[in-house]
Write an enzyme that holds these catalytic residues in place. Structure first.
Site, PDB file in Angstrom:
ATOM      1  N   LYS A  39      45.338  55.338  46.678  1.00 36.63           N
ATOM      2  CA  LYS A  39      46.421  54.459  47.143  1.00 36.63           C
ATOM      3  C   LYS A  39      47.325  54.042  45.980  1.00 36.63           C
ATOM      4  O   LYS A  39      48.550  54.143  46.076  1.00 36.63           O
ATOM      5  CB  LYS A  39      45.807  53.231  47.827  1.00 36.63           C
ATOM      6  CG  LYS A  39      46.817  52.269  48.422  1.00 36.63           C
ATOM      7  CD  LYS A  39      46.202  51.437  49.520  1.00 36.63           C
ATOM      8  CE  LYS A  39      45.420  50.246  49.022  1.00 36.63           C
ATOM      9  NZ  LYS A  39      46.266  49.202  48.426  1.00 36.63           N
ATOM     10  N   ASP A  59      38.531  45.955  43.677  1.00 38.24           N
ATOM     11  CA  ASP A  59      38.639  46.233  45.118  1.00 38.24           C
ATOM     12  C   ASP A  59      37.297  46.625  45.738  1.00 38.24           C
ATOM     13  O   ASP A  59      37.177  46.699  46.962  1.00 38.24           O
ATOM     14  CB  ASP A  59      39.656  47.358  45.362  1.00 38.24           C
ATOM     15  CG  ASP A  59      41.067  46.895  45.045  1.00 38.24           C
ATOM     16  OD1 ASP A  59      41.302  45.666  45.019  1.00 38.24           O
ATOM     17  OD2 ASP A  59      41.942  47.762  44.832  1.00 38.24           O
ATOM     18  N   ARG A 103      38.667  36.984  49.412  1.00 37.54           N
ATOM     19  CA  ARG A 103      37.500  37.869  49.529  1.00 37.54           C
ATOM     20  C   ARG A 103      36.196  37.236  49.051  1.00 37.54           C
ATOM     21  O   ARG A 103      35.130  37.776  49.328  1.00 37.54           O
ATOM     22  CB  ARG A 103      37.755  39.203  48.811  1.00 37.54           C
ATOM     23  CG  ARG A 103      38.706  40.086  49.581  1.00 37.54           C
ATOM     24  CD  ARG A 103      38.861  41.465  48.977  1.00 37.54           C
ATOM     25  NE  ARG A 103      39.787  42.263  49.774  1.00 37.54           N
ATOM     26  CZ  ARG A 103      40.465  43.304  49.315  1.00 37.54           C
ATOM     27  NH1 ARG A 103      40.334  43.681  48.054  1.00 37.54           N
ATOM     28  NH2 ARG A 103      41.277  43.973  50.112  1.00 37.54           N
ATOM     29  N   ARG A 120      39.441  46.160  53.510  1.00 38.49           N
ATOM     30  CA  ARG A 120      38.200  46.369  52.746  1.00 38.49           C
ATOM     31  C   ARG A 120      37.043  45.527  53.303  1.00 38.49           C
ATOM     32  O   ARG A 120      35.881  45.909  53.182  1.00 38.49           O
ATOM     33  CB  ARG A 120      38.428  46.115  51.259  1.00 38.49           C
ATOM     34  CG  ARG A 120      39.505  47.051  50.695  1.00 38.49           C
ATOM     35  CD  ARG A 120      39.401  47.293  49.224  1.00 38.49           C
ATOM     36  NE  ARG A 120      40.645  47.839  48.707  1.00 38.49           N
ATOM     37  CZ  ARG A 120      40.966  49.140  48.738  1.00 38.49           C
ATOM     38  NH1 ARG A 120      40.145  50.019  49.266  1.00 38.49           N
ATOM     39  NH2 ARG A 120      42.127  49.556  48.253  1.00 38.49           N
TER      40      ARG A 120
HETATM   41  C1  S3P Z   1      46.446  47.626  42.378  1.00 36.32           C
HETATM   42  C2  S3P Z   1      45.944  46.682  41.522  1.00 36.32           C
HETATM   43  C3  S3P Z   1      44.931  45.669  41.894  1.00 36.32           C
HETATM   44  C4  S3P Z   1      44.219  46.061  43.178  1.00 36.32           C
HETATM   45  C5  S3P Z   1      45.164  46.542  44.227  1.00 36.32           C
HETATM   46  C6  S3P Z   1      45.937  47.754  43.753  1.00 36.32           C
HETATM   47  C7  S3P Z   1      47.484  48.549  41.900  1.00 36.32           C
HETATM   48  O1  S3P Z   1      45.580  44.434  42.078  1.00 36.32           O
HETATM   49  O2  S3P Z   1      43.473  44.962  43.655  1.00 36.32           O
HETATM   50  O3  S3P Z   1      44.461  46.889  45.415  1.00 36.32           O
HETATM   51  O4  S3P Z   1      47.748  49.559  42.574  1.00 36.32           O
HETATM   52  O5  S3P Z   1      48.053  48.287  40.843  1.00 36.32           O
HETATM   53  P1  S3P Z   1      45.868  43.453  40.831  1.00 36.32           P
HETATM   54  O6  S3P Z   1      46.553  44.266  39.834  1.00 36.32           O
HETATM   55  O7  S3P Z   1      46.742  42.354  41.320  1.00 36.32           O
HETATM   56  O8  S3P Z   1      44.525  42.976  40.408  1.00 36.32           O
END
Ligand code: S3P
Length: 424
Positions: A12, A310, A341, A383
């Site tokens: 993703k 995550d 969460r 999730r």
């Molecule tokens: C992500 C960074 C994370 C993660 C999110 C995706 C990204 O968030 O929790 O699902 O793609 O950069 P944070 O950077 O805010 O921790």
């Protein structure tokens, strides 16, 4: 029991970045193994609204980039409104890009996005010269950005967040001089890796990142490796269901993402990486995982947290099968994810018969508790829904989700795959 092997859907985080960087590059880009989840489709829709030509063909996406400064409201739309849906990555990274564009945009999202803090991005982007307004001093959506004429920044990040880091790196491409960004602990580095391959002038020295502004980014083709955060649900399913053995092919194994594998090894889980290699600067390999009857509890804290942020909901489910307590600390960021969460994991675990205690910055999960079952609340958090669908595999009665539509955010086809592996 879960048995079989399968090719994993695209990551993703990398899919979002592939659309964004391709859109601001000059020329044609092909993205393979793109994740057709709702979050990534939100990113596509936003960039289409900024006049980028994006074509989807099965799992491939063709993007004709507009150049670094070539985005514009499609059809000369006034008051350009961009809807990010449920996607925190879309809004935060896009705020960085929009700060460099000389038109005005308003960003909205769903109810969950409306509760998530944006001040962490707004503040440094304002320092760079972007004009940002919105609810609660532009902490919450709707947020309006008027960009252009950015300066540079030397910024010590107060939170460990790849989304904030990436927003600042992207804005720095438009700066008037070199920018420096200093991380608190290492978060996922897909933006840095991909930007380099697009020709950006970016240097990384552990927690310090130096970005020089550029005239243009090249175009290029991108292959998106499989999403370890999605694989995590199947991995844990195989670890906790008797007689399971699953081979997951094509898993992204970037060092900043493999915290869950480190934890599983520490917990005595049977997990093995086969055929590790590199594609587009990202480590990729196959993961072989099997039933592990002798799991032990562990402590997860400090610099490990960003590497598995995550995966904590599903690690919590895994911890119910271990001997002894599992302690998760330094994870207050969990409170500002798609749902809170800490609360949604702890409350739902207790509801289905496991034993968990809420901490200010994490949780304690008691080992070897019996999962009874019950109807859990997902809070429309993908999730949480997937984590508790895995708990269902080991509960005496059913674990029922109040809704499972949210799973399409990151893992379309999830239940089909789970059924296939269960009926092998
Ligand atoms: C992500 C960074 C994370 C993660 C999110 C995706 C990204 O968030 O929790 O699902 O793609 O950069 P944070 O950077 O805010 O921790």
């Amino acid at each position: 029991m879960l048995k079989g092997s399968f090719e994993l859907i695209g990551d993703k985080s990398i899919s979002h970045r592939a659309i964004m960087l391709s859109s601001i590059s000059k020329g044609k880009n092909k993205i393979s193994n793109f994740l057709m989840g709702e979050d990534c489709l939100s990113t596509i829709n936003c960039f289409r609204k900024m006049d980028v030509d994006i074509e989807i063909d099965n799992n491939e996406v063709y993007v004709t980039g507009k150049g670094l400064r070539g985005l514009k409201p499609a059809n000369n739309m006034e008051n350009l409104l961009l809807d990010v849906g449920n996607s925190g990555t879309t809004i935060r990274l896009m705020m960085g890009i929009l700060s460099g564009q000389n038109f005005k945009t308003t960003i909205i999202g769903d109810e969950s996005i409306g509760r998530r803090p944006m001040k962490r991005v707004t503040d440094p982007l304002r320092q760079m010269g972007a004009i940002i307004t919105g609810k609660d001093d532009a902490n919450l959506t709707p947020i309006t950005i008027e960009g252009g004429n950015l300066t540079h920044i030397d910024y010590n990040m107060p939170v460990s967040s790849a989304q904030v880091k990436s927003a600042l790196i992207l804005a720095s491409l438009y700066g008037d001089d070199t920018s420096f960004i200093h991380e608190k602990s290492k978060s996922r580095n897909h933006t840095e890796i991909m930007l380099k391959s697009f020709g950006a002038d970016i240097q990384v020295n552990n927690l310090d990142i130096k970005v020089n502004p550029v005239e243009e980014l090249f175009n290029r083709d991108i292959y998106v490796p499989g999403d370890i955060s999605s694989a995590a649900f199947i991995i844990v399913g195989a670890l906790i269901c008797e007689n399971s053995e699953v081979l997951i092919k094509n898993v992204g194994l970037n060092d900043t993402r493999v915290g869950i594998i480190e934890v599983i090894k520490k917990m005595n889980g049977n997990i093995e990486i086969i055929d590790e290699h590199e594609i587009c600067g990202e480590k990729v390999g196959d993961v072989l995982v099997s039933y592990s009857p002798n799991l032990v509890g562990t402590t997860i804290d400090k610099d490990l947290i960003p590497k598995l942020i995550d995966e904590i909901p599903i690690i919590a489910v895994l911890a119910t099968r271990a001997e002894g307590d599992t302690i998760i600390k330094d994870a207050a960021e969990l409170k500002v994810k798609e749902s809170n969460r800490i609360k949604s994991v702890v409350d739902n675990l207790n509801l289905i018969g496991a034993k968990a205690i809420e901490l200010e910055d994490g949780m304690i999960i008691k080992g070897k508790s019996k999962i009874q079952g019950g109807k859990i609340q997902t809070f429309n958090d993908h999730r949480i829904a997937m984590a508790f669908s895995i708990a269902d595999l080991i509960s005496s009665e059913k674990v029922i989700l109040d809704s499972h539509k949210c799973i399409d955010i990151s893992f379309p086809g999830y239940f089909n795959l789970l059924n296939k592996l269960s009926n092998y």
